[in-house]
Motif scaffolding. Structure first.
Motif, PDB file in Angstrom:
ATOM      1  N   PHE A  36       0.808  -1.213   0.000  1.00  0.00           N
ATOM      2  CA  PHE A  36       0.000   0.000   0.000  1.00  0.00           C
ATOM      3  C   PHE A  36       0.844   1.268   0.000  1.00  0.00           C
ATOM      4  O   PHE A  36       0.534   2.228  -0.694  1.00  0.00           O
ATOM      5  N   SER A  37       1.915   1.277   0.761  1.00  0.00           N
ATOM      6  CA  SER A  37       2.759   2.472   0.817  1.00  0.00           C
ATOM      7  C   SER A  37       3.341   2.783  -0.562  1.00  0.00           C
ATOM      8  O   SER A  37       3.435   3.947  -0.955  1.00  0.00           O
ATOM      9  N   LEU A  67       4.130  -1.820   4.333  1.00  0.00           N
ATOM     10  CA  LEU A  67       2.748  -2.135   4.720  1.00  0.00           C
ATOM     11  C   LEU A  67       1.992  -2.780   3.558  1.00  0.00           C
ATOM     12  O   LEU A  67       1.909  -2.229   2.469  1.00  0.00           O
ATOM     13  N   MET A  68       1.456  -3.969   3.828  1.00  0.00           N
ATOM     14  CA  MET A  68       0.700  -4.715   2.819  1.00  0.00           C
ATOM     15  C   MET A  68      -0.782  -4.686   3.184  1.00  0.00           C
ATOM     16  O   MET A  68      -1.136  -4.734   4.361  1.00  0.00           O
ATOM     17  N   VAL A  69      -1.630  -4.623   2.166  1.00  0.00           N
ATOM     18  CA  VAL A  69      -3.069  -4.731   2.358  1.00  0.00           C
ATOM     19  C   VAL A  69      -3.622  -5.720   1.334  1.00  0.00           C
ATOM     20  O   VAL A  69      -2.965  -6.025   0.330  1.00  0.00           O
ATOM     21  N   TRP A  70      -4.816  -6.202   1.586  1.00  0.00           N
ATOM     22  CA  TRP A  70      -5.522  -7.077   0.656  1.00  0.00           C
ATOM     23  C   TRP A  70      -6.625  -6.236   0.025  1.00  0.00           C
ATOM     24  O   TRP A  70      -7.497  -5.722   0.715  1.00  0.00           O
ATOM     25  N   GLY A  71      -6.559  -6.048  -1.288  1.00  0.00           N
ATOM     26  CA  GLY A  71      -7.573  -5.241  -1.941  1.00  0.00           C
ATOM     27  C   GLY A  71      -7.364  -5.189  -3.434  1.00  0.00           C
ATOM     28  O   GLY A  71      -6.438  -5.790  -3.981  1.00  0.00           O
ATOM     29  N   ASP A  72      -8.209  -4.444  -4.090  1.00  0.00           N
ATOM     30  CA  ASP A  72      -8.130  -4.234  -5.532  1.00  0.00           C
ATOM     31  C   ASP A  72      -7.232  -3.027  -5.779  1.00  0.00           C
ATOM     32  O   ASP A  72      -7.580  -1.900  -5.417  1.00  0.00           O
ATOM     33  N   THR A 102      -0.818   4.478   7.868  1.00  0.00           N
ATOM     34  CA  THR A 102      -0.469   3.750   9.079  1.00  0.00           C
ATOM     35  C   THR A 102      -1.222   2.430   9.136  1.00  0.00           C
ATOM     36  O   THR A 102      -2.285   2.288   8.535  1.00  0.00           O
ATOM     37  N   GLN A 103      -0.641   1.488   9.845  1.00  0.00           N
ATOM     38  CA  GLN A 103      -1.310   0.215  10.067  1.00  0.00           C
ATOM     39  C   GLN A 103      -2.248   0.372  11.248  1.00  0.00           C
ATOM     40  O   GLN A 103      -1.903   0.989  12.255  1.00  0.00           O
ATOM     41  N   GLN A 104      -3.436  -0.181  11.118  1.00  0.00           N
ATOM     42  CA  GLN A 104      -4.446  -0.137  12.172  1.00  0.00           C
ATOM     43  C   GLN A 104      -4.816  -1.577  12.519  1.00  0.00           C
ATOM     44  O   GLN A 104      -5.651  -2.171  11.850  1.00  0.00           O
ATOM     45  N   GLY A 105      -4.179  -2.125  13.529  1.00  0.00           N
ATOM     46  CA  GLY A 105      -4.439  -3.518  13.880  1.00  0.00           C
ATOM     47  C   GLY A 105      -3.753  -4.449  12.899  1.00  0.00           C
ATOM     48  O   GLY A 105      -2.905  -4.045  12.102  1.00  0.00           O
ATOM     49  N   ALA A 106      -4.151  -5.717  12.937  1.00  0.00           N
ATOM     50  CA  ALA A 106      -3.483  -6.725  12.116  1.00  0.00           C
ATOM     51  C   ALA A 106      -3.904  -6.688  10.651  1.00  0.00           C
ATOM     52  O   ALA A 106      -3.133  -7.063   9.777  1.00  0.00           O
ATOM     53  N   GLU A 107      -5.122  -6.224  10.364  1.00  0.00           N
ATOM     54  CA  GLU A 107      -5.644  -6.366   9.011  1.00  0.00           C
ATOM     55  C   GLU A 107      -6.066  -5.071   8.341  1.00  0.00           C
ATOM     56  O   GLU A 107      -6.588  -5.100   7.244  1.00  0.00           O
ATOM     57  N   LEU A 108      -5.874  -3.944   8.997  1.00  0.00           N
ATOM     58  CA  LEU A 108      -6.368  -2.694   8.432  1.00  0.00           C
ATOM     59  C   LEU A 108      -5.250  -1.672   8.255  1.00  0.00           C
ATOM     60  O   LEU A 108      -4.289  -1.649   9.009  1.00  0.00           O
ATOM     61  N   ALA A 109      -5.430  -0.824   7.276  1.00  0.00           N
ATOM     62  CA  ALA A 109      -4.547   0.317   7.067  1.00  0.00           C
ATOM     63  C   ALA A 109      -5.395   1.573   7.116  1.00  0.00           C
ATOM     64  O   ALA A 109      -6.587   1.548   6.796  1.00  0.00           O
ATOM     65  N   GLU A 158     -16.061   1.111   0.877  1.00  0.00           N
ATOM     66  CA  GLU A 158     -17.071   0.207   1.435  1.00  0.00           C
ATOM     67  C   GLU A 158     -17.058  -1.156   0.739  1.00  0.00           C
ATOM     68  O   GLU A 158     -17.319  -2.182   1.375  1.00  0.00           O
ATOM     69  N   LEU A 159     -16.721  -1.198  -0.557  1.00  0.00           N
ATOM     70  CA  LEU A 159     -16.562  -2.478  -1.249  1.00  0.00           C
ATOM     71  C   LEU A 159     -15.435  -3.303  -0.629  1.00  0.00           C
ATOM     72  O   LEU A 159     -15.438  -4.526  -0.703  1.00  0.00           O
ATOM     73  N   HIS A 160     -14.467  -2.613  -0.029  1.00  0.00           N
ATOM     74  CA  HIS A 160     -13.344  -3.267   0.644  1.00  0.00           C
ATOM     75  C   HIS A 160     -13.640  -3.507   2.133  1.00  0.00           C
ATOM     76  O   HIS A 160     -12.744  -3.813   2.905  1.00  0.00           O
ATOM     77  N   ASP A 161     -14.898  -3.359   2.530  1.00  0.00           N
ATOM     78  CA  ASP A 161     -15.318  -3.506   3.931  1.00  0.00           C
ATOM     79  C   ASP A 161     -14.617  -2.509   4.847  1.00  0.00           C
ATOM     80  O   ASP A 161     -14.364  -2.790   6.022  1.00  0.00           O
ATOM     81  N   GLY A 162     -14.306  -1.343   4.315  1.00  0.00           N
ATOM     82  CA  GLY A 162     -13.688  -0.279   5.102  1.00  0.00           C
ATOM     83  C   GLY A 162     -14.673   0.845   5.345  1.00  0.00           C
ATOM     84  O   GLY A 162     -15.851   0.744   5.008  1.00  0.00           O
ATOM     85  N   GLN A 163     -14.164   1.891   5.921  1.00  0.00           N
ATOM     86  CA  GLN A 163     -14.999   3.066   6.152  1.00  0.00           C
ATOM     87  C   GLN A 163     -14.198   4.326   5.861  1.00  0.00           C
ATOM     88  O   GLN A 163     -12.980   4.338   5.951  1.00  0.00           O
ATOM     89  N   VAL A 164     -14.922   5.359   5.506  1.00  0.00           N
ATOM     90  CA  VAL A 164     -14.308   6.647   5.219  1.00  0.00           C
ATOM     91  C   VAL A 164     -15.001   7.695   6.076  1.00  0.00           C
ATOM     92  O   VAL A 164     -16.216   7.644   6.268  1.00  0.00           O
TER      93      VAL A 164
END
Length: 173
Positions: A36-37, A67-72, A102-109, A158-164
């Motif tokens: 992601f970075s 920092l790695m994330v899972w996404g499109d 920044t990393q937010q927990g184990a699975e979120l950025a 939101e498609l990535h199960d995140g929030q803005v």
């Protein structure tokens, strides 16, 4: 100027196409592991000419450069482009824009974009992610666009199960 206007028109047309795909329910994720970075750095490099045209400085804060994330990747790139494009558009000449990853927990950025613009009136905050909504003030009339960028950001996140979210005060960016 030709390059800047071409880029602006390209982003506007892209936003219109994205909005039509969203409304038609034709937007699907193609997720994978993304550094992601690096994606954010690439977008900053791509947007640098727009910032330079307004003599703005772009600052990246990224304490975890791997920092790695899972996404499109394409959708997340669009999110970063839209957020940074807004910050550049609404920041004044010689303004400053800070992008923090920044990393937010184990699975979120978390991606934060802070600018030195005029800020958003309190009554407009709940509406900034609505399609075609634009803050109407003295500054909004000089900025070109359809009011789709932040709506698209919200949908893609939101498609990535995140929030803005948005935080702003008038006069404070």
């Amino acid at each position: 100027r030709i390059a800047a206007n071409t880029g602006r028109l390209h982003r506007m047309i892209g936003n219109l196409l994205d909005q039509s795909r969203i409304e038609a329910g034709k937007l699907e994720l193609s997720p994978g592991h993304i550094q992601f970075s690096q994606l954010v750095e690439d977008v900053i490099e791509h947007m640098q000419p727009l910032a330079k045209a307004k003599q703005q400085s772009l600052e990246l804060l990224c304490p975890q450069p791997q920092l790695m994330v899972w996404g499109d990747a394409d959708m997340l790139r669009q999110v970063v482009i839209n957020l940074l494009d807004n910050a550049i558009k609404y920041s004044p000449l010689q303004g400053h824009i800070r992008i923090a990853v920044t990393q937010q927990g184990a699975e979120l950025a978390k991606l934060s974009v802070t600018d030195s613009g005029n800020g958003i009136p309190r009554d407009a905050l709940p509406k900034v992610f609505d399609a075609f909504y634009r803050v109407e003030s003295g500054r909004g009339r000089e900025v070109k666009g359809f009011g789709l960028g932040l709506s698209i950001v919200k949908t893609l996140i939101e498609l990535h199960d995140g929030q803005v979210t948005v935080e702003s005060e008038e006069g404070k960016g």
